[in-house]
Design a protein around this motif. Structure first.
Motif, PDB file in Angstrom:
ATOM      1  N   GLU A  17     -36.246 -46.129 -24.042  1.00 13.22           N
ATOM      2  CA  GLU A  17     -37.644 -45.910 -24.454  1.00 13.22           C
ATOM      3  C   GLU A  17     -38.125 -44.523 -24.046  1.00 13.22           C
ATOM      4  N   ARG A  18     -37.759 -44.099 -22.825  1.00 10.98           N
ATOM      5  CA  ARG A  18     -38.212 -42.779 -22.361  1.00 10.98           C
ATOM      6  C   ARG A  18     -37.610 -41.660 -23.211  1.00 10.98           C
ATOM      7  N   LEU A  19     -36.345 -41.818 -23.607  1.00 16.24           N
ATOM      8  CA  LEU A  19     -35.694 -40.798 -24.439  1.00 16.24           C
ATOM      9  C   LEU A  19     -36.341 -40.715 -25.818  1.00 16.24           C
ATOM     10  N   GLN A  20     -36.799 -41.858 -26.335  1.00 14.12           N
ATOM     11  CA  GLN A  20     -37.342 -41.896 -27.699  1.00 14.12           C
ATOM     12  C   GLN A  20     -38.828 -41.552 -27.778  1.00 14.12           C
ATOM     13  N   ARG A  21     -39.609 -41.988 -26.773  1.00 14.31           N
ATOM     14  CA  ARG A  21     -41.066 -41.956 -26.941  1.00 14.31           C
ATOM     15  C   ARG A  21     -41.808 -41.104 -25.909  1.00 14.31           C
ATOM     16  N   ASP A  22     -41.099 -40.184 -25.266  1.00  9.02           N
ATOM     17  CA  ASP A  22     -41.777 -39.266 -24.346  1.00  9.02           C
ATOM     18  C   ASP A  22     -42.068 -37.975 -25.117  1.00  9.02           C
ATOM     19  N   TYR A  23     -43.296 -37.879 -25.656  1.00  4.56           N
ATOM     20  CA  TYR A  23     -43.622 -36.775 -26.574  1.00  4.56           C
ATOM     21  C   TYR A  23     -44.285 -35.584 -25.879  1.00  4.56           C
ATOM     22  N   THR A  24     -44.587 -35.698 -24.589  1.00  2.00           N
ATOM     23  CA  THR A  24     -45.387 -34.639 -23.948  1.00  2.00           C
ATOM     24  C   THR A  24     -44.692 -33.964 -22.771  1.00  2.00           C
ATOM     25  N   SER A  25     -43.479 -34.394 -22.425  1.00  2.85           N
ATOM     26  CA  SER A  25     -42.768 -33.768 -21.297  1.00  2.85           C
ATOM     27  C   SER A  25     -41.995 -32.553 -21.796  1.00  2.85           C
ATOM     28  N   LEU A  26     -42.466 -31.385 -21.414  1.00  6.44           N
ATOM     29  CA  LEU A  26     -41.808 -30.134 -21.832  1.00  6.44           C
ATOM     30  C   LEU A  26     -41.172 -29.499 -20.603  1.00  6.44           C
ATOM     31  N   ARG A  27     -39.889 -29.184 -20.716  1.00  2.87           N
ATOM     32  CA  ARG A  27     -39.178 -28.541 -19.605  1.00  2.87           C
ATOM     33  C   ARG A  27     -38.913 -27.095 -19.971  1.00  2.87           C
ATOM     34  N   GLY A  28     -39.245 -26.185 -19.065  1.00  7.68           N
ATOM     35  CA  GLY A  28     -39.075 -24.764 -19.360  1.00  7.68           C
ATOM     36  C   GLY A  28     -40.252 -24.213 -20.154  1.00  7.68           C
ATOM     37  N   ARG A  58     -35.206 -25.777 -35.162  1.00  6.76           N
ATOM     38  CA  ARG A  58     -35.556 -27.203 -35.108  1.00  6.76           C
ATOM     39  C   ARG A  58     -34.997 -27.810 -33.826  1.00  6.76           C
ATOM     40  N   GLY A  59     -35.821 -28.634 -33.170  1.00  5.10           N
ATOM     41  CA  GLY A  59     -35.378 -29.282 -31.933  1.00  5.10           C
ATOM     42  C   GLY A  59     -35.589 -28.438 -30.693  1.00  5.10           C
ATOM     43  N   ALA A  60     -36.227 -27.258 -30.850  1.00  2.45           N
ATOM     44  CA  ALA A  60     -36.426 -26.371 -29.691  1.00  2.45           C
ATOM     45  C   ALA A  60     -37.586 -26.835 -28.816  1.00  2.45           C
ATOM     46  N   GLY A  61     -38.526 -27.607 -29.374  1.00  3.85           N
ATOM     47  CA  GLY A  61     -39.651 -28.125 -28.584  1.00  3.85           C
ATOM     48  C   GLY A  61     -40.999 -27.547 -28.968  1.00  3.85           C
ATOM     49  N   LYS A  62     -41.164 -27.101 -30.218  1.00  6.10           N
ATOM     50  CA  LYS A  62     -42.434 -26.481 -30.647  1.00  6.10           C
ATOM     51  C   LYS A  62     -43.561 -27.514 -30.666  1.00  6.10           C
ATOM     52  N   THR A  63     -43.300 -28.653 -31.319  1.00  9.49           N
ATOM     53  CA  THR A  63     -44.328 -29.705 -31.388  1.00  9.49           C
ATOM     54  C   THR A  63     -44.591 -30.294 -30.007  1.00  9.49           C
ATOM     55  N   THR A  64     -43.527 -30.462 -29.213  1.00 11.14           N
ATOM     56  CA  THR A  64     -43.685 -30.993 -27.851  1.00 11.14           C
ATOM     57  C   THR A  64     -44.550 -30.054 -27.009  1.00 11.14           C
ATOM     58  N   LEU A  65     -44.389 -28.742 -27.220  1.00 12.24           N
ATOM     59  CA  LEU A  65     -45.198 -27.766 -26.477  1.00 12.24           C
ATOM     60  C   LEU A  65     -46.681 -27.961 -26.788  1.00 12.24           C
ATOM     61  N   ILE A  66     -47.009 -28.133 -28.081  1.00  8.55           N
ATOM     62  CA  ILE A  66     -48.416 -28.342 -28.476  1.00  8.55           C
ATOM     63  C   ILE A  66     -48.936 -29.659 -27.885  1.00  8.55           C
ATOM     64  N   ASN A  67     -48.106 -30.721 -27.954  1.00  7.63           N
ATOM     65  CA  ASN A  67     -48.508 -32.013 -27.377  1.00  7.63           C
ATOM     66  C   ASN A  67     -48.760 -31.892 -25.874  1.00  7.63           C
ATOM     67  N   ALA A  68     -47.875 -31.148 -25.176  1.00  8.47           N
ATOM     68  CA  ALA A  68     -47.995 -30.986 -23.726  1.00  8.47           C
ATOM     69  C   ALA A  68     -49.262 -30.202 -23.372  1.00  8.47           C
ATOM     70  N   VAL A  69     -49.547 -29.152 -24.154  1.00  5.01           N
ATOM     71  CA  VAL A  69     -50.747 -28.335 -23.901  1.00  5.01           C
ATOM     72  C   VAL A  69     -52.008 -29.170 -24.127  1.00  5.01           C
ATOM     73  N   LEU A  70     -52.025 -29.948 -25.213  1.00  2.00           N
ATOM     74  CA  LEU A  70     -53.192 -30.799 -25.489  1.00  2.00           C
ATOM     75  C   LEU A  70     -53.387 -31.830 -24.377  1.00  2.00           C
ATOM     76  N   THR A  71     -52.274 -32.393 -23.871  1.00  2.00           N
ATOM     77  CA  THR A  71     -52.365 -33.370 -22.770  1.00  2.00           C
ATOM     78  C   THR A  71     -52.949 -32.714 -21.519  1.00  2.00           C
ATOM     79  N   ASP A  72     -52.529 -31.467 -21.248  1.00  2.00           N
ATOM     80  CA  ASP A  72     -53.082 -30.723 -20.100  1.00  2.00           C
ATOM     81  C   ASP A  72     -54.594 -30.514 -20.266  1.00  2.00           C
ATOM     82  N   LEU A  73     -54.993 -30.115 -21.484  1.00  2.00           N
ATOM     83  CA  LEU A  73     -56.402 -29.749 -21.716  1.00  2.00           C
ATOM     84  C   LEU A  73     -57.339 -30.957 -21.800  1.00  2.00           C
ATOM     85  N   LEU A  74     -56.761 -32.140 -22.067  1.00  2.00           N
ATOM     86  CA  LEU A  74     -57.608 -33.334 -22.164  1.00  2.00           C
ATOM     87  C   LEU A  74     -58.206 -33.724 -20.802  1.00  2.00           C
TER      88      LEU A  74
END
Length: 456
Positions: A17-28, A58-74
């Protein structure tokens, strides 16, 4: 004493589940993340208008970066109160009319715009932004996230992009346009009038090819089970996603929440110790290096680990080095070598004859007559291939063409050419042929020897 069987099933479920549905953890990407966060903060708090492109494979983490930033700002109350987020996707919003309809819905202005007739796209967008202004003329900020940005460049006259960039330049209302794309030449796709209004801020996300130690540590981190304290901290961070009131963003409704799982402490300590030992073993390090050379993205590593975790069973409660090596070998397979191993001995002999011709004549084109002549020399001294008739050899040659191991040259003559004399080129490397000869089951010794040397 905990029931190990139940703990293993629970651990497998947790990791998958963590591998599939963790959309906001950005490393690096700390610098890039900080850059995007500050940009959005300035839009929300100071009313600045900005535009920025996130570019990376593709797969570099562009969408995850935006999700992570939005989570920080919320966690920032002023951002939540003053900002609307509009999410558009080039695959879904295939023209500007559909995109504008989606913008209206996401800004919750369907009632305000209902029944009104607008002369142009710009007029319609200006009206929507005007509706967001409060009584003191202070306007709410809008963040536009454009996934597959390059597809919006194909829209007629690029009207949507022109108007969004025009608003961000002219300070009509505080908006921030974030484009996400995997095309490096995306700026060249913009029309001149659109390009002149774009701020030319670009953030590139490229995984580094010189950080194998981090890749190895990430492998260990993704398989380890965190402590209950860490799970609680992650859960607190995820709770802020409830403030993201956007119908277009779905990740917050389906996000992984590890607090639902409770593990026995002794099982977790034992599991993490075994994972640490596994990661340090030379066989796994060698395999990880091969995977790193093949694809350095985190998305690929997650998919690999998912397949690995899926093999966990109550009677096999730990991941072994053999499982890692065996799974990685599937990525090294070459479908053309597999195809060669499925050919008849006669067809493989023709491939070897083609290889010798290409070696001697520096990959010059060939036809059936040339290859048949070379094959006939071998057949005279071979006990395996003696007495094979020409029509049968021609049929085998045609089969090689059907499975695209040899390709016809398009400029092999102006008129109709007899098939015996039509020129071809080889669609294989010498290494692939060599590999197939070594792997071929029950290949006659004389054929294997001929493959090594063109001398008969």
């Amino acid at each position: 004493m905990p029931d190990t069987r139940q703990e293993v099933i629970k651990a497998r479920c947790f990791l998958k589940e963590r591998l599939q549905r963790d959309y906001t953890s950005l490393r690096g990407y700390e610098a890039e993340r900080s850059n995007v966060r500050q940009l959005l903060q300035r839009t929300a708090e100071m009313g600045e208008s900005n535009s920025l492109l996130l570019i990376g494979p593709r797969g570099a983490g562009k969408t995850t970066l935006i999700n992570a930033v939005l989570t920080d700002l919320l966690e920032n109350k002023s951002f939540v109160d003053n900002t609307l987020i509009v999410h558009l996707d080039g695959n879904l919003h295939t023209d500007d009319r559909i995109a504008l309809k989606s913008i209206t819905v996401q800004m919750r202005l369907e009632n305000a715009a209902d029944g009104k007739v607008f002369g142009s796209f710009a007029e319609n967008l200006a009206f929507l932004l005007q509706c967001l202004k409060a009584g003191d003329k202070k306007s709410k900020s809008v963040v536009f996230v454009l996934e597959e940005f390059d597809l919006f460049c194909t829209h007629h006259n690029q009207t949507l992009l022109y108007n969004l960039f025009d608003v961000s330049q002219s300070a009509q209302a505080p908006i921030c346009v974030l484009g996400v794309t995997c095309r490096l030449d995306v700026i060249e796709l913009l029309e001149k009038r659109v390009k002149s209004r774009f701020s030319h801020r670009q953030v590139f996300l490229f995984p580094s090819a010189y950080k194998f130690d981090e890749y190895s540590a990430l492998f260990e981190q993704l398989i380890c089970i965190p402590s209950s304290k860490q799970l609680q901290l992650d859960a607190d961070r995820i709770d802020s996603l409830e403030l993201l009131k956007s119908e277009a963003f779905t990740f917050q409704r389906n996000h992984f929440d590890g607090i639902e799982y409770t593990f026995d402490k002794r099982f977790v300590d034992n599991w993490n110790k075994e994972v640490s030992k596994l990661t340090k073993s030379p066989a796994v390090q060698k395999t990880l290096q091969a995977l790193y050379d093949f694809d350095i993205s985190e998305a690929f590593l997650k998919m690999f680990i998912f397949r690995l975790v899926a093999q966990l069973k109550p009677n096999a409660p730990h991941i072994t080095a053999e499982q890692v090596t065996s799974l990685a070998s599937q990525y090294e397979g070459d479908h053309k070598v597999d195809l060669l191993c499925g050919l008849s001995v006669l067809e493989l002999c023709l491939i070897i004859a083609i290889k010798h011709h290409s070696t001697i004549y520096d990959r010059d084109p060939f036809n059936f007559e040339i290859i048949f002549g070379r094959f006939s020399k071998f057949a005279k001294v071979s006990t395996t291939m003696q007495g094979v008739e020409r029509p049968i050899v021609l049929k085998a040659f045609e089969h090689l063409r059907v499975v695209e191991l040899i390709m016809p040259l398009s400029n092999s003559g102006l008129g109709k050419v007899q098939k015996d004399f039509e020129m071809h080129k080889m669609a294989l490397t010498y290494g692939q042929i060599q590999q197939a000869v070594l792997r071929y089951q029950a290949l006659p010794t004389e054929v294997a020897q001929w493959a090594q040397s063109s001398l008969i």
